[in-house]
Motif scaffolding. Structure first.
Motif, PDB file in Angstrom:
ATOM      1  N   MET A 149       0.816  -1.217   0.000  1.00 13.54           N
ATOM      2  CA  MET A 149       0.000   0.000   0.000  1.00 13.54           C
ATOM      3  C   MET A 149       0.846   1.261   0.000  1.00 13.54           C
ATOM      4  O   MET A 149       1.850   1.347   0.689  1.00 13.54           O
ATOM      5  N   PHE A 198       0.468   4.942   1.151  1.00 15.06           N
ATOM      6  CA  PHE A 198      -0.414   5.750   1.987  1.00 15.06           C
ATOM      7  C   PHE A 198      -0.460   7.187   1.514  1.00 15.06           C
ATOM      8  O   PHE A 198       0.474   7.681   0.871  1.00 15.06           O
ATOM      9  N   ALA A 200       3.409   7.829   5.030  1.00 11.63           N
ATOM     10  CA  ALA A 200       3.516   6.970   6.215  1.00 11.63           C
ATOM     11  C   ALA A 200       4.877   6.282   6.281  1.00 11.63           C
ATOM     12  O   ALA A 200       4.985   5.118   6.654  1.00 11.63           O
ATOM     13  N   LEU A 201       5.917   7.020   5.938  1.00 15.32           N
ATOM     14  CA  LEU A 201       7.264   6.452   6.058  1.00 15.32           C
ATOM     15  C   LEU A 201       7.654   6.413   7.532  1.00 15.32           C
ATOM     16  O   LEU A 201       7.272   7.291   8.302  1.00 15.32           O
ATOM     17  N   PHE A 202       8.410   5.396   7.908  1.00 15.32           N
ATOM     18  CA  PHE A 202       8.844   5.296   9.302  1.00 15.32           C
ATOM     19  C   PHE A 202       9.936   6.329   9.542  1.00 15.32           C
ATOM     20  O   PHE A 202      11.032   6.223   8.982  1.00 15.32           O
ATOM     21  N   ASP A 203       9.654   7.311  10.396  1.00 17.79           N
ATOM     22  CA  ASP A 203      10.622   8.409  10.507  1.00 17.79           C
ATOM     23  C   ASP A 203      11.826   8.056  11.373  1.00 17.79           C
ATOM     24  O   ASP A 203      12.784   8.818  11.439  1.00 17.79           O
ATOM     25  N   SER A 204      11.770   6.889  12.035  1.00 18.08           N
ATOM     26  CA  SER A 204      12.952   6.498  12.813  1.00 18.08           C
ATOM     27  C   SER A 204      13.959   5.735  11.946  1.00 18.08           C
ATOM     28  O   SER A 204      15.054   5.416  12.395  1.00 18.08           O
ATOM     29  N   LEU A 205      13.574   5.453  10.705  1.00 18.05           N
ATOM     30  CA  LEU A 205      14.469   4.702   9.815  1.00 18.05           C
ATOM     31  C   LEU A 205      14.877   5.580   8.629  1.00 18.05           C
ATOM     32  O   LEU A 205      14.179   6.516   8.285  1.00 18.05           O
ATOM     33  N   PHE A 212      12.183  -2.462   4.297  1.00 13.91           N
ATOM     34  CA  PHE A 212      11.580  -2.963   5.541  1.00 13.91           C
ATOM     35  C   PHE A 212      10.979  -4.360   5.382  1.00 13.91           C
ATOM     36  O   PHE A 212      11.280  -5.277   6.147  1.00 13.91           O
ATOM     37  N   GLY A 213      10.130  -4.509   4.356  1.00 14.27           N
ATOM     38  CA  GLY A 213       9.477  -5.805   4.144  1.00 14.27           C
ATOM     39  C   GLY A 213      10.483  -6.902   3.817  1.00 14.27           C
ATOM     40  O   GLY A 213      10.310  -8.051   4.202  1.00 14.27           O
ATOM     41  N   GLU A 242      12.475  -7.552   7.358  1.00 17.03           N
ATOM     42  CA  GLU A 242      11.707  -8.087   8.474  1.00 17.03           C
ATOM     43  C   GLU A 242      10.976  -9.385   8.118  1.00 17.03           C
ATOM     44  O   GLU A 242      10.807 -10.241   8.974  1.00 17.03           O
ATOM     45  N   ARG A 256       8.584   1.517  -1.387  1.00 15.22           N
ATOM     46  CA  ARG A 256       8.378   0.568  -0.290  1.00 15.22           C
ATOM     47  C   ARG A 256       7.236  -0.393  -0.615  1.00 15.22           C
ATOM     48  O   ARG A 256       7.301  -1.581  -0.307  1.00 15.22           O
ATOM     49  N   ASP A 302      -3.741   5.147  -1.850  1.00 15.73           N
ATOM     50  CA  ASP A 302      -4.680   6.018  -1.141  1.00 15.73           C
ATOM     51  C   ASP A 302      -4.380   7.456  -1.537  1.00 15.73           C
ATOM     52  O   ASP A 302      -3.397   8.028  -1.092  1.00 15.73           O
ATOM     53  N   LYS A 345      17.680  -1.058  22.090  1.00 18.27           N
ATOM     54  CA  LYS A 345      17.551   0.382  21.878  1.00 18.27           C
ATOM     55  C   LYS A 345      16.686   1.011  22.972  1.00 18.27           C
ATOM     56  O   LYS A 345      17.013   2.072  23.515  1.00 18.27           O
ATOM     57  N   MET A 355       2.961   8.023  15.200  1.00 16.70           N
ATOM     58  CA  MET A 355       2.950   6.929  14.223  1.00 16.70           C
ATOM     59  C   MET A 355       1.518   6.520  13.890  1.00 16.70           C
ATOM     60  O   MET A 355       1.217   6.152  12.761  1.00 16.70           O
ATOM     61  N   THR A 370      -0.122   9.398  11.644  1.00 11.77           N
ATOM     62  CA  THR A 370       0.453   9.504  10.301  1.00 11.77           C
ATOM     63  C   THR A 370       0.393   8.165   9.565  1.00 11.77           C
ATOM     64  O   THR A 370       1.063   7.972   8.560  1.00 11.77           O
ATOM     65  N   GLU A 371      -0.407   7.241  10.086  1.00 11.44           N
ATOM     66  CA  GLU A 371      -0.663   5.926   9.464  1.00 11.44           C
ATOM     67  C   GLU A 371       0.554   5.019   9.428  1.00 11.44           C
ATOM     68  O   GLU A 371       0.572   4.027   8.706  1.00 11.44           O
ATOM     69  N   GLN A 372       1.599   5.357  10.203  1.00 12.52           N
ATOM     70  CA  GLN A 372       2.783   4.479  10.197  1.00 12.52           C
ATOM     71  C   GLN A 372       2.479   3.119  10.815  1.00 12.52           C
ATOM     72  O   GLN A 372       3.095   2.119  10.451  1.00 12.52           O
ATOM     73  N   ALA A 407       0.894   1.169   8.244  1.00  8.25           N
ATOM     74  CA  ALA A 407       1.926   0.779   7.282  1.00  8.25           C
ATOM     75  C   ALA A 407       2.694  -0.448   7.774  1.00  8.25           C
ATOM     76  O   ALA A 407       3.014  -1.341   6.987  1.00  8.25           O
ATOM     77  N   THR A 465       0.611  -3.405   6.965  1.00  8.66           N
ATOM     78  CA  THR A 465       0.586  -3.769   5.552  1.00  8.66           C
ATOM     79  C   THR A 465       1.916  -4.388   5.119  1.00  8.66           C
ATOM     80  O   THR A 465       1.983  -5.028   4.093  1.00  8.66           O
ATOM     81  N   LEU A 466       2.969  -4.183   5.912  1.00  7.04           N
ATOM     82  CA  LEU A 466       4.247  -4.830   5.605  1.00  7.04           C
ATOM     83  C   LEU A 466       4.390  -6.121   6.419  1.00  7.04           C
ATOM     84  O   LEU A 466       5.498  -6.570   6.706  1.00  7.04           O
ATOM     85  N   THR A 500       4.023  -6.795   9.517  1.00  6.59           N
ATOM     86  CA  THR A 500       4.713  -6.723  10.802  1.00  6.59           C
ATOM     87  C   THR A 500       3.684  -6.352  11.859  1.00  6.59           C
ATOM     88  O   THR A 500       2.967  -5.374  11.703  1.00  6.59           O
TER      89      THR A 500
END
Lengths: 256, 264
Positions: free
Chosen positions: A88, A90, A94-99, A107-108, A111, A157, A169, B51, B128, B131-133, B136, B139-140, B142
């Motif tokens: 999907m 978004f 909806a990117l992971f801001d810690s990465l 990621f997929g 993980e 992604r 979306d 962490k 998170m 912002t739909e994280q 997300a 959907t991955l 996880t």
């Protein structure tokens, strides 16, 4: 209708939040490799529909079949195999801001497919190139890149795991017309390349015309019209006519 | 016009707040059950756990050290003021020891970490969410409970007892400083009194409390963040709720655990 060709089949889907009925008996099917665009005004339940299909929201009743497998009422663990074939993009990325950017794209792969990090990074850079981004953005954090680039990273992604269905979306919302068209082209090329089916929700008609094989219109929680782009232009359905002409006058009441 | 003929009418009279309260309790129970289940089932994320441990433990050391140091110092001072008229000045070491290890170190460490970490967890997970994280992640393929909640809960339960043991030492040292340098006690006597009075139950009480507080802090941070909605304002509310509820729960549970351990 050939049932076996359907990747996703939604029938009689209902969902209400409190007293607000959002989905009111939705029937929709998506064939393998087909690009379906669901149009409809803001707040007509478009997002809820795709979140139901992906198991992010539990519908009240109805049926959703992915590859013929009924997911409504089945524990998420048993559906995971089917959800894993979907990706999907978004609305806000909806990117992971810690990465970092490449970690987001990979990621997929890391993980779930347990790909070694080094190989995953090479793969991520390759996918980034497919969406028109250079290797120099790979190590940046998502907050350091522009909105259009974030959308592209989100797309990268979504396609990195080679899904069979990709959901979009509102892919062009918040982008300038040129960037929106770039994203449209990327959606078409990446979906074609994968041979994946695409389900897009949007209210951007230019985008819908460009990427759709088939268009469905959602109004008051129901699909009120379906057809190709040519059929849409010829349609005398007053709701469809009002929506594509973008007129405030017509049968669609806007809640102000 | 009230009629209490049927339970429905009775509940209606109690109104919406009751319904909201009950649904909240249900929601929280479900969250706890799922969170605990994700802590014990694979996949595990050891890197994320590490962490969080560094984040919660290492970076909380300065605040925990400062608060317990001054807590120990003030207890020594007050005990002297209160007990000197009875000629029982030798009790200072004992009072400092017991109050720091059993009560002050766990409570202060808990409150400090609740403010520092509970808020940060709620804000991060809440952002998170809006912002739909979190969607997300799903959907991955996880599980957000395993990826986000489980490492934080485990880190809270592991790290807070360690922080409290360090706080114990620093708090007692604070008492020693005041007793020796301000009240002119004999250092050797003070240390002797402390070591002689030290019992295992003092330390274990503090450690048990710390583990419970660590769980509560991480739980409230994750829960409020996870269920937050409505943009920036929602995240702000979640953060406030996380700190307020975990602080109140820490003080209540502090009393309850003391009651359970020390009353026959």
């Amino acid at each position: 209708m050939n049932q076996e060709n359907n990747k996703i089949e939604v029938s009689e889907l209902y969902k209400a939040f409190g007293r607000k009925r959002v989905l009111n008996g939705v029937n929709l099917s998506l064939k393998k490799g087909e690009s379906l665009v669901v149009i409809g005004g803001s707040g007509t339940g478009k997002s809820v529909l795709i979140k139901c299909i992906q198991g992010l929201i539990e519908p009240d009743k109805g049926s959703i079949k992915i590859d013929g497998f009924e997911t409504v009422g089945t524990p998420r663990k048993d559906c995971e195999k089917y959800y894993a074939t979907m990706g999907m993009l978004f609305q806000g990325g909806a990117l992971f801001d810690s990465l970092s950017v490449w970690e987001n794209v990979a990621f997929g792969l890391i993980e779930n497919q347990k790909m070694p990090k080094k190989q995953a990074k090479e793969k991520a850079i390759e996918v980034l190139r497919q969406v028109g981004l250079g290797a120099d953005v790979a190590d940046l954090s998502p907050s350091e890149i522009s909105g259009g680039m974030q959308k592209r990273v989100g797309l990268a992604r979504a396609i990195a795991t080679k899904p069979e269905v990709i959901f979009f979306d509102e892919p062009t919302t918040g982008l300038d017309p040129i960037m929106a068209d770039v994203i449209n082209d990327l959606i078409i090329s990446s979906v074609k390349k994968l041979g994946a089916a695409a389900l897009t929700i949007t209210h951007d008609m230019a985008s819908a015309r460009k990427i759709a094989d088939k268009i469905a219109m959602l109004y008051q929680g129901k699909i009120i019209w379906q057809g190709t782009v040519e059929e849409m232009d010829k349609s005398d359905n007053p709701y469809v006519r009002q929506f594509i002409s973008g007129s405030a006058k017509g049968p669609i009441k806007v809640e102000i | 016009m009230f009629q209490f003929k049927y339970p429905e009418n009775f509940l209606r009279a109690l109104g919406k707040p009751l319904v909201v309260f009950i649904s909240r309790v249900g929601e929280l129970s479900e969250f706890i059950a799922r969170a605990l289940y994700s802590c014990v089932t694979p996949p595990f994320y050891p890197r994320l756990l590490l962490k969080q441990i560094i984040n919660i433990g290492f970076y909380s050391l300065p605040v925990v050290a400062l608060t317990t140091l001054f807590a120990g110092m003030v207890i020594a001072l007050q005990t002297h003021a209160g007990f000197s008229s009875y000629g029982a000045e030798s009790a200072i070491a004992t009072v400092v020891l017991i109050s720091v290890t059993r009560e002050l170190a766990p409570a202060f460490a808990g409150l400090m970490v609740a403010g520092r970490i509970g808020a940060a967890m709620a804000a991060e997970i809440g952002t998170m969410r809006v912002t739909e994280q979190i969607d997300a992640l799903s959907t991955l393929s996880t599980d957000p409970y395993k990826y986000l909640v489980a490492p934080r809960l485990l880190a809270g339960v592991i790290v807070l007892p360690l922080l409290v043991v360090i706080g114990d030492i620093i708090g007692i040292f604070g008492g020693y400083l005041v007793a020796v340098y301000q009240l002119d006690f004999n250092p050797a006597n003070y240390i002797n009194a402390t070591v002689n009075e030290l019992q295992l139950i003092d330390i274990t009480t503090g450690v048990i409390k710390a583990a419970v507080f660590g769980f509560v802090i991480a739980l409230m941070g994750c829960y409020n963040g996870y269920k937050s909605k409505g943009g920036a304002q929602g995240v702000g509310e979640a953060t406030t709720n996380a700190v307020v509820t975990s602080s109140i729960l820490i003080l209540i549970l502090n009393y309850v655990i003391t009651g359970l351990i020390f009353t026959e």
